[in-house]
Design an enzyme around this catalytic site. Structure first.
Site, PDB file in Angstrom:
ATOM      1  N   LYS A 186      20.517  -0.448  -5.501  1.00 50.35           N
ATOM      2  CA  LYS A 186      21.300   0.366  -4.581  1.00 50.35           C
ATOM      3  C   LYS A 186      22.510   0.934  -5.327  1.00 50.35           C
ATOM      4  CE  LYS A 186      18.881  -0.427  -0.838  1.00 50.35           C
ATOM      5  NZ  LYS A 186      18.251   0.614  -0.010  1.00 50.35           N
ATOM      6  N   HIS A 317       7.874   3.374   2.479  1.00 47.72           N
ATOM      7  CA  HIS A 317       9.104   2.599   2.623  1.00 47.72           C
ATOM      8  C   HIS A 317       8.886   1.298   3.383  1.00 47.72           C
ATOM      9  CE1 HIS A 317      12.644   1.663   5.316  1.00 47.72           C
ATOM     10  NE2 HIS A 317      13.205   1.550   4.123  1.00 47.72           N
TER      11      HIS A 317
END
Length: 387
Positions: A186, A317
Site C-alpha cells: 500500500k 480483487h
C-alpha cells in the site's frame, strides 16, 4: 430418454423452494489502515460485513453464495435489500441464472442497478452458480470452462500502511515461504517520500525480478500521480493500482499511455457499464473486477469477455475463494489476490505452491461455512420452505 436428456429434464423442472439470507460481521485480528485512513477519508477497518445467501431447490440441490461490504458503512443496507428481493426467486428454475439476475435487478431497480443493489444481487447469483456446478458435479471453473488448473497469486494483507517497515519485510518472507508469487504494498501516504522509501526497501529485499505491485487506493490527484508513476518506473513494478479516483477513466488512461509500468484499477466499480468505460478508453492495463461487488459471476463474465476482447490483463480483487475459479477461465494469464481474511468463514483452505494458487476441484465453489459463522451472524431471514 437417454441419461443426459433425463438429467436436463430434471434440472429444467426443478424449482427454488427455500432461501436463507444472513448478515455476518467478521472481526479482523488488527485494525486495517490504507491511504484512505491516513488522508482522513475513512476510519481503520475492524471487521467486514458479509452477506450470505443459501438456496435450496425442490429436488434438494443447494447453493452457497456471498457478497460483502466493509463495516465502515453499508452492510445492514445490503442485507435489507437482499431480504426485499429474495422472494422473487421462489418457484423459479435455478438454471435460468441470467434471467434471474435481471429479475432481481428489476425488483429493486428504483434504487439502481449498481452499487449496493448490485452487491446484494451478487450473493444470490454466486449461490445459483454454485448450485448449478454442484448439480453437474463439477468445480465452478470446470463448469464455466477452465484454461488452467492454477493461477499466479500475490499477497496484499501483509503490506498495509499500518505495518512497520521491519515487519513488512518479515511478512514478505512469510508469503514467499507459503508459495505466494508476488507482493503488493500500500502507498498513497501524505508524505510521498515515505512511500518511496518503503517501496525501495522492499524492492531491494526481494531482488530485482520478484513480482512487486503497489496500490494507492485512489489517494493521488493527477499531478501527484504523474510524479509518483514517474518515480516508480525504476522499481520494475508489475502494476501501479488505483493511482486516481476510481471513476477517473480518462486520467487512468493518460497514465497508462504515458508510462511503461502498467496501470491497474476496477475493484470499486459496480456494473458492467462502469467497467466498459475503462475498457473503451484503455484506462487500465490490468482490469480488477470484483465479482461480489459487480453483482456476481454473471456480470463478471461479461466484464471478462469485454476485457479479453480488448486485450487487457485481469487481476480480480479480493475474495480469492471465488476469484481463483473465475481467473482460471480467463484466456490470458491472470493474477489472483491472496487475502486470508475470509478464511475463518469456511472449512476449506486454498493451496499455494511455486507462486501459484491451485484451483479447487471440489464441486461448485468447494466451500462450506464454518461453525464460527453462527456467532458472527447479526441478522438472518428465511423465505419459503425447505424440501
Amino acid at each position: 430418454m437417454n441419461a443426459s436428456n433425463a438429467l436436463a429434464a430434471t434440472a429444467s423442472n426443478d424449482q427454488i423452494k427455500w432461501i436463507r439470507v444472513a448478515s455476518t460481521f467478521l472481526p479482523l485480528a488488527n485494525p486495517i489502515s490504507d491511504a484512505k485512513v491516513l488522508t482522513g477519508r475513512q476510519k481503520p477497518m475492524t471487521e467486514i460485513a458479509i452477506l450470505f445467501v443459501e438456496i435450496e431447490t425442490a429436488d434438494g440441490h443447494r447453493g452457497l453464495g456471498f457478497s460483502y461490504y466493509s463495516k465502515r458503512a453499508g452492510g445492514p443496507g445490503q442485507f435489507a435489500h437482499a431480504k426485499d428481493i429474495a422472494p422473487t426467486l421462489i418457484g423459479e428454475d435455478p438454471s435460468d441464472i441470467a434471467r434471474l439476475w435481471d429479475k432481481l435487478a428489476w425488483a429493486g431497480a428504483s434504487v439502481g442497478r449498481s452499487g449496493m443493489a448490485a452487491q446484494a444481487i451478487g450473493a444470490f447469483d454466486v449461490a445459483l452458480w454454485d448450485l448449478k456446478a454442484k448439480r453437474a458435479n463439477l468445480s465452478l471453473s470446470k463448469l464455466i470452462g477452465a484454461q488452467r488448473d492454477s493461477v499466479r497469486c500475490y499477497n496484499t494483507s501483509g503490506g498495509f500502511l499500518h505495518t512497520p517497515l521491519d515487519q513488512l519485510l518479515v511478512n514478505t518472507d512469510a508469503s514467499r515461504e507459503k508459495g505466494i508469487g508476488g507482493i503488493k504494498l500500500k502507498v498513497g501516504q501524505p508524505d510521498c517520500a515515505l512511500d518511496i522509501h518503503r517501496v525501495q526497501t522492499v524492492r531491494k529485499h526481494l531482488g530485482d525480478s520478484f513480482p512487486l505491485m503497489v496500490d494507492a487506493n485512489q489517494q493521488w490527484d493527477r499531478p501527484t500521480a504523474q510524479r509518483m508513476c514517474r518515480t516508480f518506473e525504476q522499481f520494475n513494478l508489475v502494476w501501479i493500482e488505483e493511482p486516481l479516483d476510481c471513476y477517473d477513466a480518462e486520467g487512468h488512461a493518460a497514465l497508462a499511455a504515458q508510462f511503461d509500468t502498467p496501470i491497474a484499477t476496477g475493484e470499486m466499480l459496480t456494473s458492467v457499464s462502469e467497467h466498459w468505460e475503462f475498457i473503451r478508453l484503455r484506462g487500465a492495463d490490468y482490469l480488477m473486477p470484483d465479482a461480489p461487488r459487480v453483482g456476481g459471476i454473471t456480470p463478471f463474465l461479461k466484464v471478462a469477455t469485454l476485457a479479453g476482447h480488448a486485450g487487457l490483463m485481469l487481476a480480480p480483487h479480493f475474495a480469492m475463494e471465488l476469484h481463483v475459479h473465475l481467473a482460471a477461465c480467463y484466456s490470458r494469464e491472470p493474477w489472483v489476490e491472496h487475502f486470508e481474511w475470509l478464511e475463518p468463514l469456511f472449512n476449506e483452505r486454498l493451496e499455494t505452491k511455486n507462486g501459484r494458487m491451485l484451483v479447487p476441484t471440489r464441486p461448485g465453489l468447494g466451500l462450506s461455512l464454518s461453525e464460527r459463522v453462527k456467532e458472527w451472524t447479526a441478522q438472518e431471514t428465511e423465505i419459503g420452505a425447505r424440501a
